[in-house]
Motif scaffolding. Structure first.
Motif, PDB file in Angstrom:
ATOM      1  N   ALA A 136       0.826  -1.208   0.000  1.00  0.00           N
ATOM      2  CA  ALA A 136       0.000   0.000   0.000  1.00  0.00           C
ATOM      3  C   ALA A 136       0.859   1.256   0.000  1.00  0.00           C
ATOM      4  CB  ALA A 136      -0.925   0.000   1.215  1.00  0.00           C
ATOM      5  N   SER A 137       1.967   1.253   0.727  1.00  0.00           N
ATOM      6  CA  SER A 137       2.829   2.435   0.739  1.00  0.00           C
ATOM      7  C   SER A 137       3.490   2.637  -0.618  1.00  0.00           C
ATOM      8  CB  SER A 137       3.882   2.344   1.843  1.00  0.00           C
ATOM      9  OG  SER A 137       4.764   1.269   1.609  1.00  0.00           O
ATOM     10  N   GLY A 138       3.829   1.567  -1.301  1.00  0.00           N
ATOM     11  CA  GLY A 138       4.389   1.682  -2.653  1.00  0.00           C
ATOM     12  C   GLY A 138       3.376   2.259  -3.626  1.00  0.00           C
ATOM     13  N   ILE A 139       2.157   1.761  -3.545  1.00  0.00           N
ATOM     14  CA  ILE A 139       1.087   2.267  -4.413  1.00  0.00           C
ATOM     15  C   ILE A 139       0.823   3.744  -4.109  1.00  0.00           C
ATOM     16  CG2 ILE A 139      -1.384   2.123  -4.890  1.00  0.00           C
ATOM     17  CD1 ILE A 139      -1.074  -0.946  -4.512  1.00  0.00           C
ATOM     18  N   ALA A 140       0.824   4.118  -2.840  1.00  0.00           N
ATOM     19  CA  ALA A 140       0.592   5.515  -2.462  1.00  0.00           C
ATOM     20  C   ALA A 140       1.709   6.408  -2.992  1.00  0.00           C
ATOM     21  CB  ALA A 140       0.487   5.638  -0.948  1.00  0.00           C
ATOM     22  N   ALA A 141       2.942   5.934  -2.926  1.00  0.00           N
ATOM     23  CA  ALA A 141       4.068   6.731  -3.425  1.00  0.00           C
ATOM     24  C   ALA A 141       3.970   6.938  -4.927  1.00  0.00           C
ATOM     25  CB  ALA A 141       5.383   6.058  -3.064  1.00  0.00           C
ATOM     26  N   VAL A 142       3.695   5.883  -5.658  1.00  0.00           N
ATOM     27  CA  VAL A 142       3.565   5.991  -7.114  1.00  0.00           C
ATOM     28  C   VAL A 142       2.363   6.845  -7.473  1.00  0.00           C
ATOM     29  CG1 VAL A 142       3.103   4.672  -9.233  1.00  0.00           C
ATOM     30  CG2 VAL A 142       4.776   3.840  -7.579  1.00  0.00           C
ATOM     31  N   GLY A 143       1.251   6.642  -6.788  1.00  0.00           N
ATOM     32  CA  GLY A 143       0.054   7.437  -7.045  1.00  0.00           C
ATOM     33  C   GLY A 143       0.272   8.910  -6.740  1.00  0.00           C
ATOM     34  N   GLY A 144       0.969   9.211  -5.661  1.00  0.00           N
ATOM     35  CA  GLY A 144       1.272  10.594  -5.301  1.00  0.00           C
ATOM     36  C   GLY A 144       2.167  11.263  -6.322  1.00  0.00           C
ATOM     37  N   ALA A 145       3.164  10.550  -6.790  1.00  0.00           N
ATOM     38  CA  ALA A 145       4.054  11.112  -7.811  1.00  0.00           C
ATOM     39  C   ALA A 145       3.280  11.351  -9.106  1.00  0.00           C
ATOM     40  CB  ALA A 145       5.225  10.175  -8.055  1.00  0.00           C
ATOM     41  N   GLY A 146       2.451  10.395  -9.485  1.00  0.00           N
ATOM     42  CA  GLY A 146       1.653  10.563 -10.703  1.00  0.00           C
ATOM     43  C   GLY A 146       0.685  11.723 -10.593  1.00  0.00           C
ATOM     44  N   LEU A 147       0.037  11.842  -9.464  1.00  0.00           N
ATOM     45  CA  LEU A 147      -0.901  12.945  -9.248  1.00  0.00           C
ATOM     46  C   LEU A 147      -0.175  14.283  -9.258  1.00  0.00           C
ATOM     47  CD1 LEU A 147      -3.849  13.644  -8.681  1.00  0.00           C
ATOM     48  CD2 LEU A 147      -3.355  13.412  -6.247  1.00  0.00           C
ATOM     49  N   SER A 148       0.998  14.321  -8.680  1.00  0.00           N
ATOM     50  CA  SER A 148       1.804  15.537  -8.687  1.00  0.00           C
ATOM     51  C   SER A 148       2.165  15.938 -10.109  1.00  0.00           C
ATOM     52  CB  SER A 148       3.070  15.315  -7.866  1.00  0.00           C
ATOM     53  OG  SER A 148       3.945  16.400  -7.991  1.00  0.00           O
ATOM     54  N   GLN A 149       2.542  14.977 -10.915  1.00  0.00           N
ATOM     55  CA  GLN A 149       2.876  15.268 -12.318  1.00  0.00           C
ATOM     56  C   GLN A 149       1.652  15.758 -13.077  1.00  0.00           C
ATOM     57  OE1 GLN A 149       5.858  15.256 -13.926  1.00  0.00           O
ATOM     58  NE2 GLN A 149       6.740  14.948 -11.900  1.00  0.00           N
ATOM     59  N   LEU A 150       0.512  15.158 -12.809  1.00  0.00           N
ATOM     60  CA  LEU A 150      -0.724  15.565 -13.473  1.00  0.00           C
ATOM     61  C   LEU A 150      -1.107  16.995 -13.093  1.00  0.00           C
ATOM     62  CD1 LEU A 150      -3.207  14.828 -15.218  1.00  0.00           C
ATOM     63  CD2 LEU A 150      -4.285  13.997 -13.121  1.00  0.00           C
ATOM     64  N   ILE A 151      -1.024  17.322 -11.845  1.00  0.00           N
ATOM     65  CA  ILE A 151      -1.379  18.679 -11.385  1.00  0.00           C
ATOM     66  C   ILE A 151      -0.390  19.695 -11.976  1.00  0.00           C
ATOM     67  CG2 ILE A 151      -1.438  20.174  -9.349  1.00  0.00           C
ATOM     68  CD1 ILE A 151      -2.591  17.760  -7.813  1.00  0.00           C
ATOM     69  N   THR A 152       0.881  19.329 -12.005  1.00  0.00           N
ATOM     70  CA  THR A 152       1.884  20.217 -12.578  1.00  0.00           C
ATOM     71  C   THR A 152       1.608  20.459 -14.065  1.00  0.00           C
ATOM     72  OG1 THR A 152       3.536  19.431 -11.006  1.00  0.00           O
ATOM     73  CG2 THR A 152       4.362  20.550 -12.968  1.00  0.00           C
ATOM     74  N   ALA A 153       1.252  19.390 -14.777  1.00  0.00           N
ATOM     75  CA  ALA A 153       0.950  19.539 -16.206  1.00  0.00           C
ATOM     76  C   ALA A 153      -0.289  20.382 -16.436  1.00  0.00           C
ATOM     77  CB  ALA A 153       0.789  18.153 -16.833  1.00  0.00           C
ATOM     78  N   LEU A 154      -1.291  20.268 -15.576  1.00  0.00           N
ATOM     79  CA  LEU A 154      -2.517  21.038 -15.743  1.00  0.00           C
ATOM     80  C   LEU A 154      -2.321  22.513 -15.405  1.00  0.00           C
ATOM     81  CD1 LEU A 154      -5.147  18.581 -14.243  1.00  0.00           C
ATOM     82  CD2 LEU A 154      -4.805  19.148 -16.653  1.00  0.00           C
ATOM     83  N   MET A 155      -1.358  22.824 -14.542  1.00  0.00           N
ATOM     84  CA  MET A 155      -1.131  24.205 -14.130  1.00  0.00           C
ATOM     85  C   MET A 155      -0.321  24.989 -15.163  1.00  0.00           C
ATOM     86  SD  MET A 155      -0.488  23.768 -10.069  1.00  0.00           S
ATOM     87  CE  MET A 155      -0.366  25.505  -9.743  1.00  0.00           C
ATOM     88  N   ARG A 156       0.331  24.338 -16.098  1.00  0.00           N
ATOM     89  CA  ARG A 156       1.153  25.022 -17.101  1.00  0.00           C
ATOM     90  C   ARG A 156       0.320  25.632 -18.154  1.00  0.00           C
ATOM     91  NH1 ARG A 156       6.446  21.232 -17.820  1.00  0.00           N
ATOM     92  NH2 ARG A 156       7.136  21.553 -15.727  1.00  0.00           N
TER      93      ARG A 156
END
Length: 68
Positions: A48-68
């Motif tokens: 679960a911690s691995g999935i949370a880490a990958v999901g958090g990184a992916g979500l961060s990338q998505l938010i960063t891409a949407l803010m540009r």
């Protein structure tokens, strides 16, 4: 038949040894079951911690891409 204190003591020690043996066998089974349950929980927590880490990184990338 006369029951002597020596006979009672001998039988009591035999019963005591049998009880100690039964307790040891029971305790070993309980500890093994406990270890198995802990290992299963640890696998879920690490997964679960691995999935949370990958999901958090992916979500961060998505938010960063949407803010540009």
């Amino acid at each position: 038949m006369k029951v002597s204190l020596d006979l009672i003591y001998t039988e009591l020690m035999a019963v005591k040894a049998d009880v100690a043996e039964m307790k040891a066998a029971s305790t070993a089974a309980i500890v093994a079951d406990h270890e198995g349950r802990i290992r299963t929980l640890e696998k879920w927590v690490w997964g679960a911690s691995g999935i949370a880490a990958v999901g958090g990184a992916g979500l961060s990338q998505l938010i960063t891409a949407l803010m540009r």
